[in-house]
Design an enzyme around this catalytic site. Structure first.
Site, PDB file in Angstrom:
ATOM      1  N   ASP A   1       0.933  -1.012   0.090  1.00 12.35           N
ATOM      2  CA  ASP A   1      -0.091   0.243   0.027  1.00 12.35           C
ATOM      3  C   ASP A   1       0.875   1.177  -0.060  1.00 12.35           C
ATOM      4  O   ASP A   1       2.158   1.109   0.300  1.00 12.35           O
ATOM      5  CB  ASP A   1      -1.065  -0.127   1.220  1.00 12.35           C
TER       6      ASP A   1
HETATM    7  C1  NOJ Z   1      -3.843   4.126  -0.091  1.00 12.94           C
HETATM    8  C2  NOJ Z   1      -5.144   3.087   0.134  1.00 12.94           C
HETATM    9  O1  NOJ Z   1      -5.116   2.395   1.449  1.00 12.94           O
HETATM   10  C3  NOJ Z   1      -5.336   2.169  -0.996  1.00 12.94           C
HETATM   11  O2  NOJ Z   1      -6.496   1.611  -0.788  1.00 12.94           O
HETATM   12  C4  NOJ Z   1      -5.039   2.546  -2.551  1.00 12.94           C
HETATM   13  O3  NOJ Z   1      -5.594   1.956  -3.361  1.00 12.94           O
HETATM   14  C5  NOJ Z   1      -3.848   3.546  -2.403  1.00 12.94           C
HETATM   15  N1  NOJ Z   1      -3.743   4.432  -1.502  1.00 12.94           N
HETATM   16  C6  NOJ Z   1      -3.631   4.221  -3.879  1.00 12.94           C
HETATM   17  O4  NOJ Z   1      -4.306   5.029  -3.951  1.00 12.94           O
END
Ligand code: NOJ
Length: 764
Positions: A297
Site C-alpha cells: 500500500d
Molecule cells: C492508499 C489506500 O489504502 C489504497 O487502498 C489505495 O489503493 C492506495 N492508497 C492508492 O491510491
C-alpha cells in the site's frame, strides 16, 4: 519461519483433539521458489540487470499530465530519468489515453522496452459512478455487481488504465471505520461472493481484450479490524477470526483469478502486513498458489519504520522484499536500497527474480507485450467515457442498493397528489452522493434528489435548512469543516407545516467516510440532528432519506418517524433511484450488509459473534453478557430490509440423508399485489464444535423476483464448504453433530429447523 514453526507445533498437538479433518488448509506446507513463467518472460529476466529488475518492482505516483508540458530532464528529474532508463514498473494516478500513451512511449524506448502498467483506484465506477461498494453489496445482486465492475473497467480502460486497486474485501464490524464504505460489509460469506463477482467484472473472461483491467484485492490483511475503528490502527485478532472471517474473501478473489493483491498499512498481531512473510509468502503465494504479484500500500514499507519494525528505509526494503511484497508503491525503499541489500546478501536474488517474474507475467496476461499501446486509443476514449449505456446499469444497481428500514402504515410509496416539502442540503447536492473513492470522476455529476423528483414530475417545495459543511473539498485528502450557521432553519420550519409530507434528506457528506475518515460519533453530522427535531415539532409526517457511507445511529428516527430509507451514496443516478423508490417505481429490495447500531457504544457490532457462557437474558440479575444501558440487539440487523411487497416463508424441509450434501428447501410467497424481489437467506449454526462457532452464519442466499401472489420454492445445497470451518491452525474441518438452520428474510427472522450431520457423511 517462526510463525510457521508455531503453527506446525500447535497443529501436531491438536491432531488428537480434532474430530475430523477435511479439504483445503491454510497451514504452510512448502515454500515454492517462484511461479512458472513463459519463455518470453524468462528471456527478458535473463537480460535484465539487478537495477532494471528492481525498477520493475517500483511504482511511482503520477508525475505526468499530457495537457501540460511533458516532463523534461530537469523536471521530476529523478523519476523521469528512471522511466527513460526502463527502471519503473508501474505508475498510479496517471490517466487519459494521451497521457498514458506518451508515458508508455518513454518506457518503450528504454533499453528493454518493458511496458508500464497503469494503476488507479477504480472503486465504484470511473466517470459514471455506481453506488459505493458497501451500498452495492446491499443489493445482494451478484450479476449487477459484476456488471458494475465490468462497466467501470471498460470506461477506465478507455482512459488508459489497466489496473484497478479494487476490490477491497476487508471485512469490518465497526462503522466508526470510514473505509467500511469501500467494502462489502461484515460477513465473510457474502463478502467472498461480492469480491469474486467484482474481480470477474474487472477482469472479464479475456484479459487481453482492451476493455478489461487487472484487479487488485486489498488490503492483505486485517485492515478492517483496526482497533476502535481508527484508520491505520493496529489489528489484533485471534486465529479463528483470521482464518474464518478475514482471509476467506481474499481466497475467493484469488480463486476467481485476481491478478494482484495489495498488502496493508496495519500491524496484524504484531507484524506489519507489508513485512509479514507468513501472510504473503506462506499463505497467499504458497498455500493458495497465487501467481500474481503483491503491491504494497502507499508508503507502507516506509511506515514499518514508524511501526518500530524496521530501523531505517533499507531495513524496510529488506523486510518487505523478503516477506514477499513484490512492488513498492511510493516508499522509494526498493529503488533506493534493494540493489545494495541484494549485493550484501541481505535479500536473496531469487526473491527479486520471483517478484519480477510475477510482475512481468501480469503484464503479459494483460497483453501489454503484444501491444503496449492497447489502452491508448483516444477514439475509444471518446466513445466510452460517460457513455450513457453505463447509466442504465448504474440506475438498476442504485435501485437495488437502497434499503427500506422503516415503513409504518405504508407511508411509502408516496402519492403524487400529496403536497411535498423537501428539506436538507443533501437533497440538492450533486457531488456528495458520488461518495468517496472516485478518483476519475467529476464533481457535480450526480443526479440530485431534487432533480430525480423533477424527472418524475413530482411537485415539491424545497428548503435547505442548513448547510452541512462550510467548504467544498476539491480533493480527497482535504479536511472538511462542519457548518455552524442556523440562519436557514426558519425557512424550513415555515415550509414544513403546510405540507402533507416532508421528505428530509440527511446524512454524511461524501467525504465524511472513506480513508482517514474514522468517526467516534455515528449521528448525523453538523446541524442536521437539530434541524430534524425542529421540523418534527411542526410536522411529524417525515420520510427520512439517509445518505451515508456507513451505518449511522438512527434510533431516535426509528422511534419517532414513520418511514426511513437508507440511500447510502448511490453514485451518478442517485436522485433518480431515490425518487423512483419514494414514489413506488422501484420496489426496494436491498438488505443490510452491516448491522445498524442503536448507539455507538455497541461497536464493534455484528450479527455472528460467538455466544458467551452467559448469553442471558437473566431478568433480575446483572451477571450476564450485556450492557446495563443498552440492548445487545442492533437497531436493524444484518440481512434486514423491507419491501413494498410482503413475503412469507413456509414449508421448510431439510434432507440430511445424502452423502456430501444437505438439502434445504423453503416456499416463499409474495402476499402483495405488487411484484417484488426478496433475498432469501440461509443461516447455519454448528452447535458444538472443537472450536466454538458463531451463533449463526450466513451460508446461502438467493435473490428472487415474485409476481403478485406468486410463490416459489427455493432450494439450497450445503456441502463441506458451507458445513465446515477453519480450526485454529488454519486447517479446514467438517465436524459431525447437530446443526441449527434458519431460512428467512434477515439474520434475525426466519423459519428454524435442525439436522444431524453424521461424522462420516462428508468426504475427507
Ligand atoms: C492508499 C489506500 O489504502 C489504497 O487502498 C489505495 O489503493 C492506495 N492508497 C492508492 O491510491
Amino acid at each position: 519461519m517462526k510463525n510457521f514453526l508455531i503453527v506446525l507445533s500447535i497443529f501436531i498437538l491438536c491432531q488428537s483433539c480434532n474430530k475430523k479433518a477435511v479439504v483445503p488448509t491454510i497451514i504452510p506446507q512448502q515454500t515454492k521458489t517462484s511461479i512458472n513463467a513463459s519463455p518470453h518472460v524468462e528471456a527478458l529476466i535473463a537480460k535484465m540487470t539487478l537495477e532494471e529488475k528492481i525498477g520493475q518492482m517500483t511504482q511511482f505516483n503520477g508525475f505526468w499530465d499530457a495537457t501540460g508540458p511533458v516532463p523534461k530532464k530537469d523536471d521530476n528529474n529523478w523519476k523521469y530519468d528512471l522511466l527513460k532508463a526502463g527502471k519503473v514498473g508501474s505508475v498510479l494516478n496517471v490517466s487519459g489515453a494521451e497521457n498514458v500513451c506518451k508515458m508508455q512511449e518513454v518506457a518503450m524506448n528504454s533499453k528493454l522496452g518493458i511496458p508500464l502498467i497503469f494503476g488507479l483506484d477504480v472503486i465504484h465506477g470511473h466517470k459514471v459512478l455506481t453506488p459505493i461498494p458497501l451500498a452495492e453489496s446491499c443489493s445482494w445482486n451478484l450479476d449487477l455487481i459484476e456488471t458494475s465492475a465490468a462497466n467501470a473497467a471498460k470506461e477506465a480502460a478507455a482512459r488508459g488504465i489497466n489496473w484497478t486497486f479494487a476490490p477491497m474485501v476487508d471485512i469490518s464490524r465497526d462503522a466508526r471505520w470510514g473505509r467500511v464504505m469501500e467494502g462489502g460489509g461484515e460477513d465473510p460469506y457474502l463478502g467472498s461472493l461480492v469480491g469474486a463477482a467484482r474481480v470477474k467484472g474487472f477482469q472479464g473472461s479475456d484479459l487481453k481484450n482492451e476493455f478489461t483491467i487487472a484487479a487488485c484485492v486489498k488490503h492483505f490483511a486485517g485492515y478492517g479490524f483496526a482497533e476502535s475503528g481508527k484508520d491505520y490502527n493496529t489489528a489484533d485478532v485471534g486465529t479463528s477470526t483470521l482464518y474464518n472471517t478475514i482471509l476467506p474473501p481474499f481466497k475467493a478473489c484469488v480463486d476467481a483469478g485476481a491478478l494482484t493483491v495489495m498488502n496493508s498499512f496495519n500491524v496484524l498481531n504484531g507484524i506489519p502486513a507489508t513485512g509479514d512473510k507468513f501472510l504473503q509468502r506462506d499463505v497467499l503465494k504458497d498455500q493458495w498458489g497465487f501467481e500474481g504479484f503483491i503491491v504494497s500500500d502507499w508508503g507502507s514499507a516506509k511506515e514499518m519504520i514508524d511501526h518500530g519494525f524496521s530501523k531505517d528505509l533499507k531495513h524496510a526494503a529488506v523486510q518487505a522484499a523478503n516477506a514477499g511484497s513484490d512492488m513498492d508503491m511510493e516508499s522509494y525503499a526498493y529503488i533506493t536500497h534493494l540493489a545494495e541489500a541484494v549485493n550484501e546478501g541481505l535479500v536473496d536474488i531469487k526473491h527479486i527474480d520471483d517478484a519480477v517474474r510475477r510482475i512481468l507475467t501480469v503484464k503479459e496476461k494483460l497483453g501489454l507485450f503484444d501491444d503496449p499501446y492497447k489502452y491508448c486509443n483516444t477514439d475509444r476514449e471518446k466513445e466510452w467515457v460517460y457513455n450513457e449505456a453505463f447509466n442504465k446499469d448504474a440506475l438498476a444497481l442504485a435501485n437495488e442498493s437502497i434499503v427500506l428500514l422503516r415503513n409504518e402504515n405504508n407511508t411509502l410509496p408516496l402519492d403524487k397528489s400529496k403536497k411535498i416539502a423537501v428539506i436538507g442540503t443533501l437533497a440538492n447536492d450533486k457531488t456528495s452522493p458520488l461518495g468517496n473513492w472516485r478518483m476519475g470522476s467529476d464533481d457535480g455529476t450526480s443526479i440530485s434528489v431534487l432533480e430525480g423528483l423533477k424527472n418524475l414530475n413530482v411537485d415539491y417545495s424545497y428548503a435547505e435548512g442548513a448547510k452541512l459543511i462550510t467548504n467544498e473539498p476539491s480533493f480527497v485528502f482535504e479536511m472538511i469543516v462542519e457548518e455552524k450557521d442556523k440562519s436557514g432553519f426558519q425557512e424550513a420550519i415555515d415550509l414544513a407545516p403546510s405540507s402533507d409530507q416532508v421528505i428530509m434528506v440527511l446524512g454524511e457528506h461524501g467525504y465524511q467516510s472513506g480513508e482517514g475518515r474514522s468517526r467516534s460519533k455515528l449521528n448525523f453530522p453538523g446541524l442536521q440532528e437539530e434541524l430534524l427535531r425542529k421540523i418534527y415539532e411542526v410536522n411529524k409526517n417525515i420520510v427520512l432519506v439517509v445518505m451515508s457511507g456507513r451505518p449511522l445511529v438512527l434510533t431516535w428516527a426509528n422511534d419517532n418517524l414513520p418511514a426511513i430509507v437508507q440511500a447510502w451514496q448511490l453514485g451518478t443516478e442517485s436522485g433518480n433511484a431515490i425518487a423512483q423508490t419514494l414514489y413506488g417505481d422501484n420496489n426496494p429490495s436491498g438488505k443490510l450488509t452491516m448491522s445498524f447500531p442503536r448507539s455507538v457504544g455497541q461497536m464493534p457490532l455484528y450479527y455472528n459473534p460467538y455466544t458467551t457462557g452467559r448469553p442471558g437474558p437473566l431478568p433480575d440479575m446483572v451477571f450476564w453478557s450485556h450492557y446495563i444501558d443498552e440492548s445487545n440487539a442492533p437497531l436493524y440487523p444484518f440481512g434486514f430490509g423491507l419491501s413494498y411487497s410482503t413475503f412469507t416463508y413456509s414449508n421448510l424441509t431439510i434432507d440430511a440423508s445424502q452423502k456430501n450434501k444437505v438439502m434445504v428447501g423453503i416456499d416463499v410467497t409474495n402476499e402483495s399485489k405488487r411484484e417484488g424481489k426478496e433475498v432469501v437467506q440461509l443461516y447455519l449454526q454448528d452447535k458444538v464444535a472443537s472450536v466454538v462457532r458463531p451463533i449463526t452464519e450466513l451460508k446461502g442466499f438467493e435473490k428472487i423476483t415474485l409476481g403478485p401472489k406468486e410463490s416459489k420454492r427455493v432450494e439450497f445445497v450445503l456441502t463441506s464448504k458451507e458445513l465446515g470451518f477453519f480450526d485454529n491452525v488454519g486447517k479446514f474441518v467438517v465436524e459431525g453433530g447437530e446443526f441449527n438452520v434458519m431460512v428467512g428474510g434477515s439474520s434475525s427472522t426466519g423459519i428454524k429447523g435442525s439436522f444431524n450431520l453424521q461424522q462420516n457423511q462428508v468426504d475427507e
